[in-house]
Design a protein around this motif. Sequence first.
Motif, PDB file in Angstrom:
ATOM      1  N   ILE A  22      -8.371   1.628 -11.028  1.00 50.86           N
ATOM      2  CA  ILE A  22      -8.773   0.470 -11.825  1.00 50.86           C
ATOM      3  C   ILE A  22      -9.796   0.918 -12.857  1.00 50.86           C
ATOM      4  CG2 ILE A  22      -9.764  -1.849 -11.769  1.00 50.86           C
ATOM      5  CD1 ILE A  22      -7.145  -1.591 -10.159  1.00 50.86           C
ATOM      6  N   LYS A  23      -9.499   0.643 -14.109  1.00 54.18           N
ATOM      7  CA  LYS A  23     -10.392   1.033 -15.199  1.00 54.18           C
ATOM      8  C   LYS A  23     -11.320  -0.091 -15.603  1.00 54.18           C
ATOM      9  CE  LYS A  23      -7.201   4.444 -16.971  1.00 54.18           C
ATOM     10  NZ  LYS A  23      -6.317   4.834 -18.044  1.00 54.18           N
ATOM     11  N   ARG A  24     -10.860  -1.321 -15.411  1.00 52.74           N
ATOM     12  CA  ARG A  24     -11.704  -2.461 -15.754  1.00 52.74           C
ATOM     13  C   ARG A  24     -11.223  -3.675 -14.979  1.00 52.74           C
ATOM     14  NH1 ARG A  24      -8.794  -5.728 -19.117  1.00 52.74           N
ATOM     15  NH2 ARG A  24      -7.020  -4.747 -20.100  1.00 52.74           N
ATOM     16  N   LEU A  25     -12.127  -4.607 -14.814  1.00 50.12           N
ATOM     17  CA  LEU A  25     -11.789  -5.866 -14.172  1.00 50.12           C
ATOM     18  C   LEU A  25     -12.019  -6.979 -15.175  1.00 50.12           C
ATOM     19  CD1 LEU A  25     -13.474  -5.423 -10.682  1.00 50.12           C
ATOM     20  CD2 LEU A  25     -11.050  -5.276 -11.225  1.00 50.12           C
ATOM     21  N   SER A  26     -11.007  -7.784 -15.412  1.00 46.61           N
ATOM     22  CA  SER A  26     -11.174  -8.897 -16.338  1.00 46.61           C
ATOM     23  C   SER A  26     -11.896 -10.036 -15.631  1.00 46.61           C
ATOM     24  CB  SER A  26      -9.823  -9.378 -16.853  1.00 46.61           C
ATOM     25  OG  SER A  26      -9.139 -10.067 -15.835  1.00 46.61           O
ATOM     26  N   SER A  57       0.838  -1.202   0.000  1.00 45.15           N
ATOM     27  CA  SER A  57       0.000   0.000   0.000  1.00 45.15           C
ATOM     28  C   SER A  57       0.871   1.249   0.000  1.00 45.15           C
ATOM     29  CB  SER A  57      -0.928   0.003   1.218  1.00 45.15           C
ATOM     30  OG  SER A  57      -0.184  -0.013   2.414  1.00 45.15           O
ATOM     31  N   ASN A  58       0.351   2.311  -0.580  1.00 41.73           N
ATOM     32  CA  ASN A  58       1.032   3.612  -0.603  1.00 41.73           C
ATOM     33  C   ASN A  58       2.436   3.564  -1.208  1.00 41.73           C
ATOM     34  OD1 ASN A  58      -0.881   5.449   0.724  1.00 41.73           O
ATOM     35  ND2 ASN A  58      -0.612   4.080   2.462  1.00 41.73           N
ATOM     36  N   GLN A  59       2.612   2.837  -2.289  1.00 47.44           N
ATOM     37  CA  GLN A  59       3.924   2.715  -2.927  1.00 47.44           C
ATOM     38  C   GLN A  59       3.993   3.415  -4.283  1.00 47.44           C
ATOM     39  OE1 GLN A  59       6.681   1.335  -1.418  1.00 47.44           O
ATOM     40  NE2 GLN A  59       5.302   1.304   0.340  1.00 47.44           N
ATOM     41  N   ASP A  60       2.941   4.131  -4.656  1.00 48.00           N
ATOM     42  CA  ASP A  60       2.901   4.859  -5.926  1.00 48.00           C
ATOM     43  C   ASP A  60       3.060   3.922  -7.139  1.00 48.00           C
ATOM     44  OD1 ASP A  60       2.465   7.370  -7.120  1.00 48.00           O
ATOM     45  OD2 ASP A  60       4.594   7.619  -7.514  1.00 48.00           O
ATOM     46  N   LEU A  61       2.544   2.693  -7.000  1.00 48.00           N
ATOM     47  CA  LEU A  61       2.640   1.702  -8.073  1.00 48.00           C
ATOM     48  C   LEU A  61       1.611   1.962  -9.162  1.00 48.00           C
ATOM     49  CD1 LEU A  61       2.922  -1.550  -5.907  1.00 48.00           C
ATOM     50  CD2 LEU A  61       4.781  -0.314  -7.045  1.00 48.00           C
ATOM     51  N   LYS A  62       2.019   1.796 -10.402  1.00 50.51           N
ATOM     52  CA  LYS A  62       1.103   1.912 -11.535  1.00 50.51           C
ATOM     53  C   LYS A  62       0.731   0.531 -12.061  1.00 50.51           C
ATOM     54  CE  LYS A  62       2.722   6.455 -12.686  1.00 50.51           C
ATOM     55  NZ  LYS A  62       3.532   7.281 -13.540  1.00 50.51           N
ATOM     56  N   LEU A  83      -2.754  -3.837  -2.007  1.00 51.50           N
ATOM     57  CA  LEU A  83      -2.302  -2.906  -3.057  1.00 51.50           C
ATOM     58  C   LEU A  83      -3.006  -1.555  -2.937  1.00 51.50           C
ATOM     59  CD1 LEU A  83      -2.421  -5.329  -6.124  1.00 51.50           C
ATOM     60  CD2 LEU A  83      -0.385  -4.529  -4.918  1.00 51.50           C
ATOM     61  N   SER A  84      -3.622  -1.291  -1.822  1.00 52.41           N
ATOM     62  CA  SER A  84      -4.429  -0.078  -1.676  1.00 52.41           C
ATOM     63  C   SER A  84      -3.587   1.193  -1.793  1.00 52.41           C
ATOM     64  CB  SER A  84      -5.173  -0.086  -0.341  1.00 52.41           C
ATOM     65  OG  SER A  84      -4.270  -0.032   0.737  1.00 52.41           O
ATOM     66  N   LYS A  85      -4.256   2.250  -2.203  1.00 49.40           N
ATOM     67  CA  LYS A  85      -3.683   3.596  -2.276  1.00 49.40           C
ATOM     68  C   LYS A  85      -2.462   3.672  -3.190  1.00 49.40           C
ATOM     69  CE  LYS A  85      -5.619   4.698   2.181  1.00 49.40           C
ATOM     70  NZ  LYS A  85      -5.385   5.008   3.575  1.00 49.40           N
ATOM     71  N   ASN A  86      -2.603   3.116  -4.386  1.00 52.83           N
ATOM     72  CA  ASN A  86      -1.591   3.217  -5.425  1.00 52.83           C
ATOM     73  C   ASN A  86      -2.235   3.849  -6.658  1.00 52.83           C
ATOM     74  OD1 ASN A  86       1.069   1.943  -4.592  1.00 52.83           O
ATOM     75  ND2 ASN A  86      -0.366   0.367  -3.924  1.00 52.83           N
ATOM     76  N   LYS A  87      -1.648   3.664  -7.810  1.00 53.01           N
ATOM     77  CA  LYS A  87      -2.174   4.220  -9.063  1.00 53.01           C
ATOM     78  C   LYS A  87      -2.361   3.113 -10.098  1.00 53.01           C
ATOM     79  CE  LYS A  87       0.003   8.619  -8.121  1.00 53.01           C
ATOM     80  NZ  LYS A  87       1.040   9.562  -8.493  1.00 53.01           N
ATOM     81  N   ILE A  88      -2.673   1.926  -9.620  1.00 51.50           N
ATOM     82  CA  ILE A  88      -2.824   0.757 -10.488  1.00 51.50           C
ATOM     83  C   ILE A  88      -4.091   0.906 -11.329  1.00 51.50           C
ATOM     84  CG2 ILE A  88      -3.169  -1.743 -10.490  1.00 51.50           C
ATOM     85  CD1 ILE A  88      -1.472  -1.759  -7.871  1.00 51.50           C
ATOM     86  N   THR A  89      -3.970   0.639 -12.630  1.00 56.36           N
ATOM     87  CA  THR A  89      -5.119   0.778 -13.530  1.00 56.36           C
ATOM     88  C   THR A  89      -5.679  -0.564 -13.995  1.00 56.36           C
ATOM     89  OG1 THR A  89      -3.658   0.955 -15.448  1.00 56.36           O
ATOM     90  CG2 THR A  89      -4.343   3.020 -14.398  1.00 56.36           C
ATOM     91  N   SER A  90      -4.918  -1.640 -13.803  1.00 55.33           N
ATOM     92  CA  SER A  90      -5.370  -2.960 -14.256  1.00 55.33           C
ATOM     93  C   SER A  90      -4.879  -4.032 -13.298  1.00 55.33           C
ATOM     94  CB  SER A  90      -4.830  -3.257 -15.657  1.00 55.33           C
ATOM     95  OG  SER A  90      -5.105  -4.583 -16.030  1.00 55.33           O
TER      96      SER A  90
END
Length: 104
Positions: A72-76, A22-27, A45-52
């Motif tokens: 998160i833009k979409r969930l597969s 969490s809070n690691q600025d991960l994309k 993985l909370s409080k990051n910038k993950i999109t997928s």
Amino acid sequence: MSNALLLIRHAKRSGGEVLDLSNQDLKELPKEIFALSSTLETLNLSKNKITSLDSIQGLPNLKRLNASYNQIKRLSKEIYKLSLIHICRCRRYAVCRSRWSPYH
């Protein structure tokens, strides 16, 4: 070396069942996380910038996932193949699915 990589290495040395990124600025998920694929059960993985979360299927033993406060833009459909999952507050989604006590 990033703090996330240090946390992954530490988790691997300590059995690799729980990892808090969490809070690691991960994309995206760091590829090094897959070294824990046979043991990782709880991932924050909370409080990051993950999109997928598409690559999360590479962690077949994962039982608890906190992906709140990301982009998160979409969930597969693959994500629902995990045996137990909890995802909340994903951008554009009000997705919560849980068969266990919520991750704290």
